[in-house]
Design a protein around this motif. Structure first.
Motif, PDB file in Angstrom:
ATOM      1  N   ILE A 147      33.924 -28.863  16.609  1.00  0.00           N
ATOM      2  CA  ILE A 147      34.819 -28.748  15.305  1.00  0.00           C
ATOM      3  C   ILE A 147      36.188 -28.159  15.678  1.00  0.00           C
ATOM      4  O   ILE A 147      36.062 -27.051  16.398  1.00  0.00           O
ATOM      5  N   ILE A 148      37.169 -28.934  15.145  1.00  0.00           N
ATOM      6  CA  ILE A 148      38.532 -28.655  15.285  1.00  0.00           C
ATOM      7  C   ILE A 148      39.340 -28.596  14.087  1.00  0.00           C
ATOM      8  O   ILE A 148      39.708 -29.617  13.588  1.00  0.00           O
ATOM      9  N   PRO A 149      39.713 -27.543  13.500  1.00  0.00           N
ATOM     10  CA  PRO A 149      40.566 -27.460  12.382  1.00  0.00           C
ATOM     11  C   PRO A 149      41.932 -27.753  12.700  1.00  0.00           C
ATOM     12  O   PRO A 149      42.421 -27.248  13.620  1.00  0.00           O
ATOM     13  N   ASN A 196      28.636 -40.229  24.893  1.00  0.00           N
ATOM     14  CA  ASN A 196      27.910 -40.869  23.691  1.00  0.00           C
ATOM     15  C   ASN A 196      27.291 -39.647  23.042  1.00  0.00           C
ATOM     16  O   ASN A 196      26.772 -39.707  21.588  1.00  0.00           O
ATOM     17  N   ASP A 197      26.970 -38.511  23.721  1.00  0.00           N
ATOM     18  CA  ASP A 197      26.218 -37.376  22.929  1.00  0.00           C
ATOM     19  C   ASP A 197      27.085 -36.251  22.505  1.00  0.00           C
ATOM     20  O   ASP A 197      26.637 -35.108  22.202  1.00  0.00           O
ATOM     21  N   ILE A 198      28.460 -36.568  22.460  1.00  0.00           N
ATOM     22  CA  ILE A 198      29.318 -35.631  22.015  1.00  0.00           C
ATOM     23  C   ILE A 198      29.983 -36.245  20.380  1.00  0.00           C
ATOM     24  O   ILE A 198      30.594 -37.132  20.528  1.00  0.00           O
ATOM     25  N   GLN A 199      29.942 -35.286  19.423  1.00  0.00           N
ATOM     26  CA  GLN A 199      30.428 -35.614  18.214  1.00  0.00           C
ATOM     27  C   GLN A 199      31.748 -34.608  18.045  1.00  0.00           C
ATOM     28  O   GLN A 199      31.592 -33.439  18.071  1.00  0.00           O
ATOM     29  N   THR A 200      32.834 -35.373  17.917  1.00  0.00           N
ATOM     30  CA  THR A 200      34.235 -34.469  17.775  1.00  0.00           C
ATOM     31  C   THR A 200      34.548 -34.405  16.388  1.00  0.00           C
ATOM     32  O   THR A 200      34.668 -35.692  15.632  1.00  0.00           O
ATOM     33  N   ILE A 201      34.527 -33.320  15.449  1.00  0.00           N
ATOM     34  CA  ILE A 201      34.881 -33.266  14.066  1.00  0.00           C
ATOM     35  C   ILE A 201      36.186 -32.614  13.965  1.00  0.00           C
ATOM     36  O   ILE A 201      36.387 -31.555  14.525  1.00  0.00           O
ATOM     37  N   ILE A 202      37.151 -33.376  13.494  1.00  0.00           N
ATOM     38  CA  ILE A 202      38.528 -33.000  13.181  1.00  0.00           C
ATOM     39  C   ILE A 202      38.632 -32.614  11.655  1.00  0.00           C
ATOM     40  O   ILE A 202      38.363 -33.746  10.588  1.00  0.00           O
ATOM     41  N   VAL A 203      39.019 -31.516  10.999  1.00  0.00           N
ATOM     42  CA  VAL A 203      39.154 -31.370   9.699  1.00  0.00           C
ATOM     43  C   VAL A 203      40.726 -31.049   9.479  1.00  0.00           C
ATOM     44  O   VAL A 203      41.105 -29.823   9.988  1.00  0.00           O
ATOM     45  N   ASP A 204      41.449 -31.794   8.812  1.00  0.00           N
ATOM     46  CA  ASP A 204      42.835 -31.370   8.631  1.00  0.00           C
ATOM     47  C   ASP A 204      43.066 -30.782   7.412  1.00  0.00           C
ATOM     48  O   ASP A 204      42.403 -31.047   6.192  1.00  0.00           O
ATOM     49  N   ASP A 205      43.811 -29.640   7.374  1.00  0.00           N
ATOM     50  CA  ASP A 205      44.027 -28.675   6.378  1.00  0.00           C
ATOM     51  C   ASP A 205      45.456 -29.059   5.638  1.00  0.00           C
ATOM     52  O   ASP A 205      46.111 -28.350   5.615  1.00  0.00           O
ATOM     53  N   ALA A 210      38.260 -25.184   6.747  1.00  0.00           N
ATOM     54  CA  ALA A 210      38.073 -26.349   7.510  1.00  0.00           C
ATOM     55  C   ALA A 210      36.952 -26.238   8.298  1.00  0.00           C
ATOM     56  O   ALA A 210      36.096 -27.356   8.576  1.00  0.00           O
ATOM     57  N   ARG A 211      36.413 -25.031   8.746  1.00  0.00           N
ATOM     58  CA  ARG A 211      35.327 -25.156  10.088  1.00  0.00           C
ATOM     59  C   ARG A 211      34.059 -25.260   9.001  1.00  0.00           C
ATOM     60  O   ARG A 211      33.012 -25.763   9.821  1.00  0.00           O
ATOM     61  N   ASN A 212      33.979 -24.742   7.917  1.00  0.00           N
ATOM     62  CA  ASN A 212      32.737 -24.858   6.971  1.00  0.00           C
ATOM     63  C   ASN A 212      32.633 -26.318   6.905  1.00  0.00           C
ATOM     64  O   ASN A 212      31.425 -26.748   6.806  1.00  0.00           O
ATOM     65  N   ILE A 213      33.608 -26.893   6.602  1.00  0.00           N
ATOM     66  CA  ILE A 213      33.439 -28.573   6.540  1.00  0.00           C
ATOM     67  C   ILE A 213      33.070 -29.041   7.699  1.00  0.00           C
ATOM     68  O   ILE A 213      31.877 -29.814   7.532  1.00  0.00           O
ATOM     69  N   GLY A 214      33.563 -28.809   8.696  1.00  0.00           N
ATOM     70  CA  GLY A 214      32.972 -29.166   9.821  1.00  0.00           C
ATOM     71  C   GLY A 214      31.537 -28.938  10.189  1.00  0.00           C
ATOM     72  O   GLY A 214      30.555 -29.653  10.558  1.00  0.00           O
ATOM     73  N   LEU A 215      31.016 -27.680  10.003  1.00  0.00           N
ATOM     74  CA  LEU A 215      29.773 -27.151   9.738  1.00  0.00           C
ATOM     75  C   LEU A 215      28.868 -28.300   9.178  1.00  0.00           C
ATOM     76  O   LEU A 215      27.547 -28.190   9.295  1.00  0.00           O
ATOM     77  N   GLY A 217      24.941 -32.169  16.015  1.00  0.00           N
ATOM     78  CA  GLY A 217      24.646 -31.774  17.536  1.00  0.00           C
ATOM     79  C   GLY A 217      23.546 -30.721  17.544  1.00  0.00           C
ATOM     80  O   GLY A 217      23.676 -29.650  16.630  1.00  0.00           O
ATOM     81  N   LYS A 218      22.852 -30.507  18.565  1.00  0.00           N
ATOM     82  CA  LYS A 218      22.124 -29.178  18.731  1.00  0.00           C
ATOM     83  C   LYS A 218      22.862 -28.003  19.011  1.00  0.00           C
ATOM     84  O   LYS A 218      22.504 -27.082  18.566  1.00  0.00           O
ATOM     85  N   TRP A 219      23.978 -28.288  19.623  1.00  0.00           N
ATOM     86  CA  TRP A 219      25.042 -27.040  19.978  1.00  0.00           C
ATOM     87  C   TRP A 219      26.434 -27.302  19.300  1.00  0.00           C
ATOM     88  O   TRP A 219      26.816 -28.471  19.243  1.00  0.00           O
ATOM     89  N   ILE A 220      26.869 -26.264  18.677  1.00  0.00           N
ATOM     90  CA  ILE A 220      28.250 -26.417  18.092  1.00  0.00           C
ATOM     91  C   ILE A 220      29.360 -25.494  19.240  1.00  0.00           C
ATOM     92  O   ILE A 220      29.001 -24.359  19.343  1.00  0.00           O
ATOM     93  N   LEU A 221      30.618 -26.142  19.268  1.00  0.00           N
ATOM     94  CA  LEU A 221      31.402 -25.565  19.877  1.00  0.00           C
ATOM     95  C   LEU A 221      32.803 -25.752  18.916  1.00  0.00           C
ATOM     96  O   LEU A 221      32.985 -26.495  18.177  1.00  0.00           O
ATOM     97  N   PHE A 222      33.603 -24.587  18.882  1.00  0.00           N
ATOM     98  CA  PHE A 222      34.785 -24.591  18.133  1.00  0.00           C
ATOM     99  C   PHE A 222      35.852 -24.534  19.115  1.00  0.00           C
ATOM    100  O   PHE A 222      36.149 -23.911  19.908  1.00  0.00           O
ATOM    101  N   ALA A 223      36.985 -25.278  18.625  1.00  0.00           N
ATOM    102  CA  ALA A 223      38.223 -25.010  19.428  1.00  0.00           C
ATOM    103  C   ALA A 223      39.464 -25.097  18.251  1.00  0.00           C
ATOM    104  O   ALA A 223      39.261 -25.578  17.230  1.00  0.00           O
ATOM    105  N   ASP A 224      40.548 -24.434  18.549  1.00  0.00           N
ATOM    106  CA  ASP A 224      41.904 -24.659  17.913  1.00  0.00           C
ATOM    107  C   ASP A 224      42.534 -25.815  18.234  1.00  0.00           C
ATOM    108  O   ASP A 224      42.592 -26.018  19.393  1.00  0.00           O
TER     109      ASP A 224
END
Length: 301
Positions: free
Chosen positions: A7-9, A28-37, A71-76, A81-88
Motif C-alpha cells: 500500500i502506497i499513499p 502475479n502474487d503481488i497486489q500494489t495499491i496506490i491511493v492518491d491524496d 489513504a492507507r485506510n483506503i488501501g487496507l 494479500g495474506k501479508w501487507i507492507l506499506f511504503a511511502d
C-alpha cells in the motif's frame, strides 16, 4: 490469491512514485495499491499516472485531502494479500527484498520486523539516518535473545513507523486496526498497537526498505508555523497514548520543540507550546530552555 498487498499513499510526487514502483518486481502474487491524496493536476498527469499501464497495480483517486493515514485506510479496505507492507511514495524497496520476505510467508506470525537503510533522495548517497537505522536498531533487535520483555518494549515503543514491517492481514482485520487521519505521525499508534497485540512475531536484521531524505518532505521540513504545529501535535498525540498504556519512559522528549517554537512566534509561541507540553505531562528540560534564552540574549547584545 495474492501473497502481498503493498500500500502506497501518494501526493504530488509522480517521479518518485515511479521510482518506488520500479523497486517492486512484477509477480502475479503481488497486489500494489496506490491511493492518491488529491494531487494537483498541474503536477500529476492523471492520464499517464505512474503504474496505470501495469498489471496488478490498482490506483484509487481520492478528493478528500485527508492525508496519508486516510489513504492507507483506503488501501487496507482494498487489500487482498495474506501479508501487507506499506511504503511511502518517495521511498523504495531495497534489492532482493522479496527474497527475505518470502522466507516468512508460510508462517503464522502476526508481524515481521525488518531493518531499513536511508539515502538522500537526489544523490542516493547514505543519509544521516542510515547508521541509526542499521546499527542502533540492530542492537535492540539482538536484545530479544537475552531479555524478551524488555526488548519487546523497545521493539514496539521505539519503532513505530509503518515501513520495514510485514503485517498479517487477518491479524489487522481481527483487531480492527486502522490509521489516524492526520498529516504527520499518523502511522505511530497503528504500529504500536499492532506490536502490543502481536503474540507471534519475528525480527529480521535484513534491510528490506530504504527511506529517502528530501528537504521538502513533510516529515523533515519545518518551513512554516503550520508545519511545526503538525509535527509538534503528532508527538503530543503519541505521548498521550504512551501515557495511557503506562509506557512513560518511552515518551518523546519535547524540549527541542519548545526551543524551535521560538522561531515561529518568539516568546508568545514558545510559552504556548510549553504550556501544551506541560499540560499533557510531556518531558520538559527547563535547563535546556533557559540555556537557549541565554544564547539568544547574547546574540542580541
Amino acid at each position: 490469491m495474492f501473497t502481498y498487498s503493498i500500500i502506497i499513499p501518494h501526493k504530488n510526487i509522480p517521479h518518485l512514485l515511479k521510482r518506488c514502483l520500479d523497486s517492486i518486481p512484477f509477480r502475479n502474487d503481488i497486489q500494489t495499491i496506490i491511493v492518491d491524496d488529491n494531487s494537483d493536476p498541474t503536477i500529476v498527469n492523471f492520464d499517464k499516472f505512474p503504474g496505470y499501464d501495469k498489471e496488478n497495480i490498482e490506483i484509487y483517486l481520492t478528493k478528500e485531502n485527508k492525508g496519508a493515514g486516510y489513504a492507507r485506510n483506503i488501501g487496507l479496505s482494498k487489500a487482498k494479500g495474506k501479508w501487507i507492507l506499506f511504503a511511502d511514495a518517495d521511498d523504495f524497496f531495497n534489492t532482493n527484498f522479496l527474497t527475505e520476505t518470502d522466507k516468512y510467508v508460510d508462517t503464522d506470525n502476526d508481524l515481521i520486523y525488518f531493518l531499513a537503510t536511508s539515502v538522500y533522495s537526489d544523490t542516493l548517497n547514505k543519509a544521516f539516518r542510515n547508521k541509526y537505522l542499521l546499527s542502533t536498531r540492530k542492537k535492540y533487535y539482538k536484545k530479544l535473545i537475552k531479555n524478551e520483555v524488555e526488548a519487546k518494549n523497545e521493539l514496539v515503543y521505539k519503532n513505530w513507523e509503518a515501513w520495514a514491517k510485514m503485517f498479517n492481514r487477518s491479524f489487522i482485520e481481527k483487531n480492527n486496526l486502522f490509521f489516524e487521519e492526520e498529516k504527520i505521525g499518523e502511522d505511530a499508534i497503528f504500529v504500536i498497537k499492532a506490536g502490543e497485540l502481536s503474540r507471534k512475531y519475528y525480527v529480521s536484521d535484513f534491510p528490506i526498505y530504504c527511506i529517502t531524505y528530501r528537504k521538502d518532505s513533510l516529515c523533515f521540513k519545518m518551513i512554516s508555523e503550520d508545519d511545526f504545529d503538525h509535527n509538534f501535535l503528532a508527538k503530543v498525540r503519541i505521548n498521550k497514548y504512551l501515557e495511557s498504556v503506562d509506557k512513560n519512559s518511552f515518551k518523546i522528549d519535547l524540549y527541542h520543540d519548545i526551543i524551535l517554537s521560538y522561531r515561529f512566534g518568539r516568546r508568545k509561541k514558545m510559552i504556548n507550546i510549553y504550556k501544551i507540553a506541560k499540560e499533557n505531562g510531556n518531558k520538559i528540560r527547563i535547563k535546556a530552555i533557559l540555556k537557549y534564552f541565554l544564547i539568544s540574549l547574547k546574540k542580541k547584545f
